[in-house]
Scaffold this active site. Sequence first.
Site, PDB file in Angstrom:
ATOM      1  N   LYS A 126       1.204  -1.584  -0.184  1.00  0.00           N
ATOM      2  CA  LYS A 126       0.886  -0.113   0.243  1.00  0.00           C
ATOM      3  C   LYS A 126       0.666   1.140   0.176  1.00  0.00           C
ATOM      4  CE  LYS A 126      -3.352  -3.066   0.513  1.00  0.00           C
ATOM      5  NZ  LYS A 126      -3.330  -3.955   0.839  1.00  0.00           N
ATOM      6  N   LYS A 161      -9.124   1.164   4.080  1.00  0.00           N
ATOM      7  CA  LYS A 161      -7.887  -0.179   4.318  1.00  0.00           C
ATOM      8  C   LYS A 161      -6.878   0.238   5.357  1.00  0.00           C
ATOM      9  CE  LYS A 161      -6.526   1.075  -0.784  1.00  0.00           C
ATOM     10  NZ  LYS A 161      -6.546   0.386  -1.832  1.00  0.00           N
ATOM     11  N   ARG A 211      -4.853  -4.977 -13.121  1.00  0.00           N
ATOM     12  CA  ARG A 211      -4.134  -5.481 -12.830  1.00  0.00           C
ATOM     13  C   ARG A 211      -2.572  -5.606 -13.914  1.00  0.00           C
ATOM     14  NH1 ARG A 211      -2.207  -9.313  -9.215  1.00  0.00           N
ATOM     15  NH2 ARG A 211      -2.658  -7.416  -7.942  1.00  0.00           N
ATOM     16  N   ARG A 226     -10.625  -5.955 -13.011  1.00  0.00           N
ATOM     17  CA  ARG A 226     -11.461  -7.223 -12.370  1.00  0.00           C
ATOM     18  C   ARG A 226     -12.188  -5.592 -11.774  1.00  0.00           C
ATOM     19  NH1 ARG A 226      -6.463  -7.216  -8.603  1.00  0.00           N
ATOM     20  NH2 ARG A 226      -6.424  -5.676  -9.713  1.00  0.00           N
ATOM     21  N   ARG A 234     -15.610  -3.473  -4.864  1.00  0.00           N
ATOM     22  CA  ARG A 234     -14.160  -3.556  -4.521  1.00  0.00           C
ATOM     23  C   ARG A 234     -14.046  -5.221  -5.953  1.00  0.00           C
ATOM     24  NH1 ARG A 234     -13.936  -6.889   1.138  1.00  0.00           N
ATOM     25  NH2 ARG A 234     -16.164  -7.401   0.326  1.00  0.00           N
ATOM     26  N   ASP A 274      -1.348  -2.270  -9.588  1.00  0.00           N
ATOM     27  CA  ASP A 274      -2.874  -2.285  -9.984  1.00  0.00           C
ATOM     28  C   ASP A 274      -3.133  -0.453 -10.146  1.00  0.00           C
ATOM     29  OD1 ASP A 274      -3.579  -4.504  -8.770  1.00  0.00           O
ATOM     30  OD2 ASP A 274      -4.225  -3.859  -6.918  1.00  0.00           O
ATOM     31  N   GLU A 282      -1.616   0.140  -6.077  1.00  0.00           N
ATOM     32  CA  GLU A 282      -1.072  -0.643  -5.327  1.00  0.00           C
ATOM     33  C   GLU A 282       0.178  -0.886  -5.569  1.00  0.00           C
ATOM     34  OE1 GLU A 282      -2.959  -3.800  -2.714  1.00  0.00           O
ATOM     35  OE2 GLU A 282      -4.721  -2.665  -2.206  1.00  0.00           O
ATOM     36  N   ASN A 284       1.352  -4.802  -5.706  1.00  0.00           N
ATOM     37  CA  ASN A 284       1.671  -6.149  -5.407  1.00  0.00           C
ATOM     38  C   ASN A 284       3.373  -6.577  -5.978  1.00  0.00           C
ATOM     39  OD1 ASN A 284      -1.519  -6.506  -4.721  1.00  0.00           O
ATOM     40  ND2 ASN A 284      -1.310  -5.392  -5.827  1.00  0.00           N
TER      41      ASN A 284
END
Length: 312
Positions: A126, A161, A211, A226, A234, A274, A282, A284
Amino acid sequence: MRKNLVMVMDDIAAIKIAKDTTFALLLEGQRRGYQLRYLNEDQLFLTGSSAQAHMRSLTVQDIAAGWYELGAEETRALGPNDLVMMRADPPVDAGYLYATYLLELAEKSGARVVNKPRALRDWNEKLAIAHFPELIPETLVTSSASRIREFVKQREKAVLKPLDGMGGRGIFLAGASDPNLNVIIETLTANGSQLAMAQQFLPEIVAGDKRVLMVHGQPVPWMLARIPGAQDFRGNLARGASSEGRPIGDAERKIAAAVGPFLVENGIELAGLDVIGDRLTEINVTSPTCIRELDAQFGTNIAGDLFDALEA
């Protein structure tokens, strides 16, 4: 080429092979002739200054039933013949951090560890976006309830979050008049004792949380959008979002061009960016996913691209 692919992961019996990126990496490693070894992070240990592992030999096959078979047990030091992939899922808790310290010692003994253990510790998924302020939504990280309430009030609604979650767990969309706002803040900050993140709500989420996979600093030319379900905001597949493969666009290329060199510099060979709209939300690095879905839709071999980069 190194002889062994040592996969540090969660329980292999519990994965969903149609969507599991770690499984894609195992299949590709086996295809290339690596001897597969499997262990969980708590099966790493230290003897003196030697990072060692208690592991099992492993074979895999791409079928829905019986996709793996465990073989002989082996306990030994990790060293020059080992390509180690650290793919345990978050949270990045004490056990995870200790595992990265042991894997860093394995590096000193000659093992290649992907992603680099120090990067796994240093790159909170994050917080890492703060290195790229021009690319991200308005963001606040604090343990202060009053600061979070003011952030939400100024923007009418925001996404709140935790800093250590994955798969959409513990993420809230809250408005300034939401009667649960105080409870949400208390929960995320543990009553003001831990940091949480508040981000500007991006209405472009309706078109998907995209993504973008990065292999050795370069974007895969296809991304997985997504798309949230009707009953959720979400964009997480684990929370019922649907997926749609798309070619990456100019916004994603711009973000990838900015982030890619930083990833390579820090030893992050596989990452997942993301992106919502044209904003990076984000980065990842622990166990980025979506290889299987993209390979299935576009006939790619993203795991193969990663191994090519590692073996170059």
